[in-house]
Design a protein around this motif. Structure first.
Motif, PDB file in Angstrom:
ATOM      1  N   ALA A 119     -15.914  -4.598   2.027  1.00 31.61           N
ATOM      2  CA  ALA A 119     -15.150  -3.938   3.092  1.00 31.61           C
ATOM      3  C   ALA A 119     -13.687  -3.780   2.693  1.00 31.61           C
ATOM      4  N   VAL A 120     -13.133  -4.772   2.013  1.00 29.50           N
ATOM      5  CA  VAL A 120     -11.750  -4.668   1.524  1.00 29.50           C
ATOM      6  C   VAL A 120     -11.635  -3.501   0.547  1.00 29.50           C
ATOM      7  N   LEU A 121     -12.572  -3.413  -0.383  1.00 33.91           N
ATOM      8  CA  LEU A 121     -12.559  -2.324  -1.355  1.00 33.91           C
ATOM      9  C   LEU A 121     -12.621  -0.974  -0.656  1.00 33.91           C
ATOM     10  N   ALA A 122     -13.498  -0.856   0.328  1.00 37.59           N
ATOM     11  CA  ALA A 122     -13.634   0.404   1.066  1.00 37.59           C
ATOM     12  C   ALA A 122     -12.360   0.727   1.841  1.00 37.59           C
ATOM     13  N   LYS A 123     -11.810  -0.267   2.520  1.00 38.28           N
ATOM     14  CA  LYS A 123     -10.585  -0.069   3.289  1.00 38.28           C
ATOM     15  C   LYS A 123      -9.442   0.359   2.376  1.00 38.28           C
ATOM     16  N   ALA A 124      -9.328  -0.269   1.216  1.00 39.39           N
ATOM     17  CA  ALA A 124      -8.263   0.063   0.267  1.00 39.39           C
ATOM     18  C   ALA A 124      -8.376   1.498  -0.215  1.00 39.39           C
ATOM     19  N   ASN A 125      -9.590   2.012  -0.243  1.00 39.74           N
ATOM     20  CA  ASN A 125      -9.817   3.373  -0.709  1.00 39.74           C
ATOM     21  C   ASN A 125      -9.947   4.372   0.435  1.00 39.74           C
ATOM     22  N   GLY A 126      -9.458   3.991   1.631  1.00 38.30           N
ATOM     23  CA  GLY A 126      -9.325   4.961   2.710  1.00 38.30           C
ATOM     24  C   GLY A 126     -10.359   4.929   3.800  1.00 38.30           C
ATOM     25  N   ALA A 160     -10.067 -13.618  -3.544  1.00 35.11           N
ATOM     26  CA  ALA A 160     -11.006 -12.789  -4.306  1.00 35.11           C
ATOM     27  C   ALA A 160     -10.425 -11.449  -4.719  1.00 35.11           C
ATOM     28  N   ALA A 161      -9.425 -10.967  -3.983  1.00 33.26           N
ATOM     29  CA  ALA A 161      -8.944  -9.590  -4.139  1.00 33.26           C
ATOM     30  C   ALA A 161      -8.392  -9.226  -5.514  1.00 33.26           C
ATOM     31  N   PRO A 162      -7.831 -10.161  -6.287  1.00 34.26           N
ATOM     32  CA  PRO A 162      -7.309  -9.750  -7.594  1.00 34.26           C
ATOM     33  C   PRO A 162      -8.319  -9.032  -8.486  1.00 34.26           C
ATOM     34  N   ILE A 163      -9.616  -9.294  -8.302  1.00 34.80           N
ATOM     35  CA  ILE A 163     -10.608  -8.620  -9.129  1.00 34.80           C
ATOM     36  C   ILE A 163     -10.566  -7.111  -8.917  1.00 34.80           C
ATOM     37  N   LEU A 164     -10.170  -6.679  -7.730  1.00 35.32           N
ATOM     38  CA  LEU A 164     -10.113  -5.248  -7.445  1.00 35.32           C
ATOM     39  C   LEU A 164      -9.033  -4.567  -8.278  1.00 35.32           C
ATOM     40  N   LEU A 165      -7.933  -5.254  -8.489  1.00 34.75           N
ATOM     41  CA  LEU A 165      -6.859  -4.720  -9.333  1.00 34.75           C
ATOM     42  C   LEU A 165      -7.186  -4.881 -10.813  1.00 34.75           C
ATOM     43  N   GLN A 166      -7.716  -6.035 -11.171  1.00 34.87           N
ATOM     44  CA  GLN A 166      -8.015  -6.301 -12.573  1.00 34.87           C
ATOM     45  C   GLN A 166      -9.031  -5.323 -13.149  1.00 34.87           C
ATOM     46  N   GLU A 167      -9.951  -4.885 -12.316  1.00 36.51           N
ATOM     47  CA  GLU A 167     -10.997  -3.971 -12.775  1.00 36.51           C
ATOM     48  C   GLU A 167     -10.717  -2.520 -12.378  1.00 36.51           C
ATOM     49  N   ASN A 168      -9.492  -2.256 -11.908  1.00 32.00           N
ATOM     50  CA  ASN A 168      -9.077  -0.889 -11.561  1.00 32.00           C
ATOM     51  C   ASN A 168     -10.018  -0.227 -10.557  1.00 32.00           C
ATOM     52  N   LEU A 169     -10.419  -1.012  -9.545  1.00 33.74           N
ATOM     53  CA  LEU A 169     -11.326  -0.503  -8.531  1.00 33.74           C
ATOM     54  C   LEU A 169     -10.585   0.119  -7.348  1.00 33.74           C
ATOM     55  N   VAL A 170      -9.272  -0.080  -7.289  1.00 29.74           N
ATOM     56  CA  VAL A 170      -8.447   0.498  -6.230  1.00 29.74           C
ATOM     57  C   VAL A 170      -7.301   1.278  -6.863  1.00 29.74           C
ATOM     58  N   ARG A 171      -6.657   2.107  -6.057  1.00 29.65           N
ATOM     59  CA  ARG A 171      -5.575   2.941  -6.564  1.00 29.65           C
ATOM     60  C   ARG A 171      -4.404   2.086  -7.043  1.00 29.65           C
ATOM     61  N   PRO A 172      -3.701   2.514  -8.085  1.00 33.95           N
ATOM     62  CA  PRO A 172      -2.510   1.788  -8.533  1.00 33.95           C
ATOM     63  C   PRO A 172      -1.509   1.653  -7.388  1.00 33.95           C
ATOM     64  N   GLY A 173      -0.889   0.503  -7.313  1.00 31.35           N
ATOM     65  CA  GLY A 173       0.075   0.253  -6.257  1.00 31.35           C
ATOM     66  C   GLY A 173      -0.518  -0.306  -4.982  1.00 31.35           C
ATOM     67  N   THR A 174      -1.846  -0.401  -4.917  1.00 24.78           N
ATOM     68  CA  THR A 174      -2.482  -0.979  -3.740  1.00 24.78           C
ATOM     69  C   THR A 174      -2.073  -2.442  -3.586  1.00 24.78           C
ATOM     70  N   GLN A 175      -1.782  -2.856  -2.371  1.00 23.80           N
ATOM     71  CA  GLN A 175      -1.446  -4.241  -2.073  1.00 23.80           C
ATOM     72  C   GLN A 175      -2.616  -4.856  -1.290  1.00 23.80           C
ATOM     73  N   PRO A 176      -3.514  -5.528  -1.995  1.00 22.91           N
ATOM     74  CA  PRO A 176      -4.725  -6.027  -1.332  1.00 22.91           C
ATOM     75  C   PRO A 176      -4.458  -6.922  -0.132  1.00 22.91           C
ATOM     76  N   ASP A 177      -3.416  -7.758  -0.185  1.00 22.24           N
ATOM     77  CA  ASP A 177      -3.151  -8.650   0.947  1.00 22.24           C
ATOM     78  C   ASP A 177      -2.860  -7.855   2.217  1.00 22.24           C
ATOM     79  N   ARG A 178      -2.134  -6.763   2.080  1.00 24.20           N
ATOM     80  CA  ARG A 178      -1.833  -5.927   3.243  1.00 24.20           C
ATOM     81  C   ARG A 178      -3.096  -5.236   3.744  1.00 24.20           C
ATOM     82  N   VAL A 179      -3.951  -4.826   2.813  1.00 25.15           N
ATOM     83  CA  VAL A 179      -5.219  -4.203   3.203  1.00 25.15           C
ATOM     84  C   VAL A 179      -6.068  -5.192   4.002  1.00 25.15           C
ATOM     85  N   ILE A 180      -6.124  -6.429   3.532  1.00 23.24           N
ATOM     86  CA  ILE A 180      -6.923  -7.458   4.200  1.00 23.24           C
ATOM     87  C   ILE A 180      -6.384  -7.739   5.601  1.00 23.24           C
ATOM     88  N   ASP A 181      -5.075  -7.840   5.713  1.00 22.04           N
ATOM     89  CA  ASP A 181      -4.475  -8.076   7.032  1.00 22.04           C
ATOM     90  C   ASP A 181      -4.779  -6.927   7.996  1.00 22.04           C
TER      91      ASP A 181
END
Length: 352
Positions: A107-114, A304-325
């Motif tokens: 759900a975090v991945l989906a939310k981060a991608n819109g 868990a969210a760092p894996i989304l950045l490490q594997e380039n699964l979200v757009r550059p500049g995405t802030q996963p903590d803000r997405v989760i909140d």
């Protein structure tokens, strides 16, 4: 929480009488709950998913509780099967469903991608995924997976679990061949030897263990994120009272599942067409005690969210903590689950 050990899981479902009393008390308090959201027009129809990895959804659908609860408002109910988090989240994003069940990190991945969703309820804290190999596989460690084929459904908890597991030994997505197959197809591919390993999901993973003799190569309950019930933001805004009614029924089902493990297993087995031992194994790997999404779930997802950045699964500049909140919204669940069975209460009941 019974993900910690097989013995603890067995005790959780083994003390049916004690848990029945807990469930009855919770149900009594549940009936007195009154939502506090502003009045809005009820929805003419609510469309939601049912999924084999969400026992409450199967119980609700089989018992007809939601249709009965929404009948006074003349709200029609439509059910759509989700075979995995990716399907549920796709349906939410397209507007095909209003409410859908998925893994938390998916759900975090989906939310981060819109995807315009909020996580409004926790249907379980599961250990529903692990890395699985065949009964006669020579693979014994994560390191043995380097260069091997792994079946995993992209965009789901098992897929993200696989990446996190590989990272624990310094491997990444480029070090293996990930084969994008839907969960039941992954099990079939493993059984036929078409892949070397599979990122399993219950009940298919439990069936592979019980029926095929498959072996769990790597388990890590902390890498299994919570099971979220997500709602579209436009649906929440337009029909808050309908959403509250849906979550009341979900919490009724959660309490019922805790109090009726044998009947829940039967419903799960019939719906997903697995054997009763498979359904029982799946249920033993779920904790239904924490229905309100909040700080605990946010902390787990932020870890868990760092894996989304490490594997380039979200757009550059995405802030996963803000997405989760922005994703987690416990207001509705708090209004319908005032008597949730706490982990402490569950442990106490299991020890009696």
């Amino acid at each position: 929480m019974f993900a910690s050990s097989p013995a603890a899981r067995s005790r959780y479902f083994g003390r049916t009488g004690v848990l029945s009393r807990i469930g009855a008390a919770a149900a009594f308090a549940f009936a007195a709950c009154v939502p506090t959201f502003a009045h809005a027009a009820p929805a003419a129809q609510v469309t939601l998913d049912y999924a084999y990895y969400s026992p409450e959804s199967l119980v609700i659908k089989q018992q007809g509780w939601l249709e009965a609860a929404l009948a006074p408002e003349h709200t029609q109910v439509k059910w759509i099967l989700s075979l995995g988090s990716n399907r549920a989240l796709e349906y939410l994003n397209s507007g095909a469903i209003d409410i859908g069940s998925s893994a938390g990190l998916a759900a975090v991945l989906a939310k981060a991608n819109g995807n315009p969703i909020k996580a409004v309820y926790v249907f379980s804290r599961p250990e529903w995924t692990a890395l699985v190999v065949g009964r006669q596989s020579p693979i014994r460690t994560l390191a043995d997976l380097k260069g091997k084929k792994i079946a995993a459904t992209v965009g789901t908890d098992p897929f993200l679990f696989t990446l996190r597991a590989l990272h624990t030994i310094g491997l990444g997505r480029e070090d293996v061949e990930l084969v994008n197959l839907q969960h039941p197809d992954g099990r079939t591919a493993l059984a036929k030897g078409q892949v070397d390993a599979w990122a399993g999901l219950d009940p298919h993973m439990a069936a592979a263990q019980v029926d095929d003799g498959a072996r769990l190569l790597y388990r890590n309950v902390d890498y299994n994120t919570y099971g979220f019930l997500n709602a579209r933001e436009d649906f929440i805004k337009a029909h808050p009272e309908t959403l509250t009614a849906v979550l009341k029924v979900y919490d009724k089902a959660r309490v019922w599942v805790i109090a009726h493990p044998a009947e829940t297993a039967r419903i799960l087995a019939e719906a997903s067409k697995v054997s009763l031992p498979v359904a029982q194994l799946q249920l033993s790997r779920n904790d239904f005690s924490q229905p309100v999404p909040g700080a605990t779930q946010a902390a787990a997802l932020k870890a868990a969210a760092p894996i989304l950045l490490q594997e380039n699964l979200v757009r550059p500049g995405t802030q996963p903590d803000r997405v989760i909140d922005a994703l987690i919204d416990g207001e509705f669940a708090r209004s319908v689950a005032p008597a949730a069975v706490t982990p402490a209460a569950t442990a106490h009941a299991a020890s009696q």
